[in-house]
Design a protein around this motif. Structure first.
Motif, short mmCIF file in Angstrom:
data_model
loop_
_atom_site.label_atom_id
_atom_site.label_comp_id
_atom_site.label_asym_id
_atom_site.label_seq_id
_atom_site.Cartn_x
_atom_site.Cartn_y
_atom_site.Cartn_z
N SER A 223 0.84 -1.20 0.00
CA SER A 223 0.00 0.00 0.00
C SER A 223 0.87 1.25 0.00
O SER A 223 2.00 1.23 0.47
CB SER A 223 -0.90 0.01 1.23
OG SER A 223 -1.80 -1.07 1.19
N ASP B 202 -3.90 3.82 -4.07
CA ASP B 202 -3.10 2.62 -4.33
C ASP B 202 -3.01 2.29 -5.81
O ASP B 202 -3.95 2.49 -6.56
CB ASP B 202 -3.71 1.44 -3.57
CG ASP B 202 -2.94 0.17 -3.79
OD1 ASP B 202 -1.73 0.15 -3.47
OD2 ASP B 202 -3.51 -0.80 -4.31
N LYS C 185 -3.95 -1.28 -0.52
CA LYS C 185 -5.16 -0.48 -0.33
C LYS C 185 -4.79 0.99 -0.27
O LYS C 185 -3.66 1.35 0.04
CB LYS C 185 -5.84 -0.87 0.98
CG LYS C 185 -6.34 -2.29 1.02
CD LYS C 185 -7.04 -2.57 2.33
CE LYS C 185 -7.58 -3.99 2.32
NZ LYS C 185 -8.28 -4.31 3.56
N ASN C 186 -5.77 1.85 -0.55
CA ASN C 186 -5.57 3.30 -0.37
C ASN C 186 -5.16 3.55 1.08
O ASN C 186 -5.59 2.83 1.99
CB ASN C 186 -6.84 4.07 -0.68
CG ASN C 186 -7.21 4.03 -2.15
OD1 ASN C 186 -6.45 3.55 -2.98
ND2 ASN C 186 -8.39 4.51 -2.47
#
Length: 158
Positions: free
Chosen positions: A41, A125, A130-131
């Motif tokens: 990430s 991301d 993940k963001n």
């Protein structure tokens, strides 16, 4: 002598700071990522949000370990998102993370009405992961300055 094994501890991501000393002896500091992100990430820091006449100046940096190039950052002012690209030169970040280069900074002025605002930044991301939320700031945007009165015309000489 007997030793007891410690219970396994929850893995933590190490926090690091890069310290750069200048010739004058003053120090510059690159903040570590705001929070631990899942492997793959993006990470970075939302350095500052400052209220200026007519808006909010935002500044920070973001890197995605899945690529060396710039990534997008979503900046939300009171929930209204604007997409920025973290592609501006940040030599301090390049020194702290040399495998990724310098072009991972973002700096922009976003429109906002006078008053108090909540500003948050999220690194977007790319690939696995993940963001990552980079952080939030509370910001006060000042009222615009009062316009100056027009000067009186000087009388014509006779």
């Amino acid at each position: 002598m007997k030793f007891k094994a410690n219970r396994a501890r929850k893995a933590r991501r190490p926090v690091a700071f890069a310290l750069t000393l200048t010739v004058a002896g003053m120090a510059g500091l690159v903040a570590a990522p705001a929070q631990a992100a899942p492997p793959g990430s993006p990470f970075g820091d939302f350095d500052a949000a400052t209220g200026v006449a007519g808006g909010i100046e935002v500044r920070g940096w973001a890197i995605d370990p899945n690529r060396t190039g710039p990534i997008n950052v979503k900046v939300a002012v009171d929930g209204v998102r604007t997409r920025l690209t973290a592609d501006q030169a940040r030599p301090d970040v390049a020194e702290a993370y040399p495998d990724y280069g310098a072009d991972h900074g973002f700096n922009a002025t976003l429109s906002a009405a006078p008053g108090d605002h909540k500003v948050c930044a999220i690194a977007v991301d790319v690939g696995a992961g993940k963001n990552t939320r980079l952080g939030c700031h509370r910001v006060a945007v000042p009222e615009p300055p009062e316009p100056s009165p027009e000067p009186e015309p000087s009388p014509e000489p006779s």
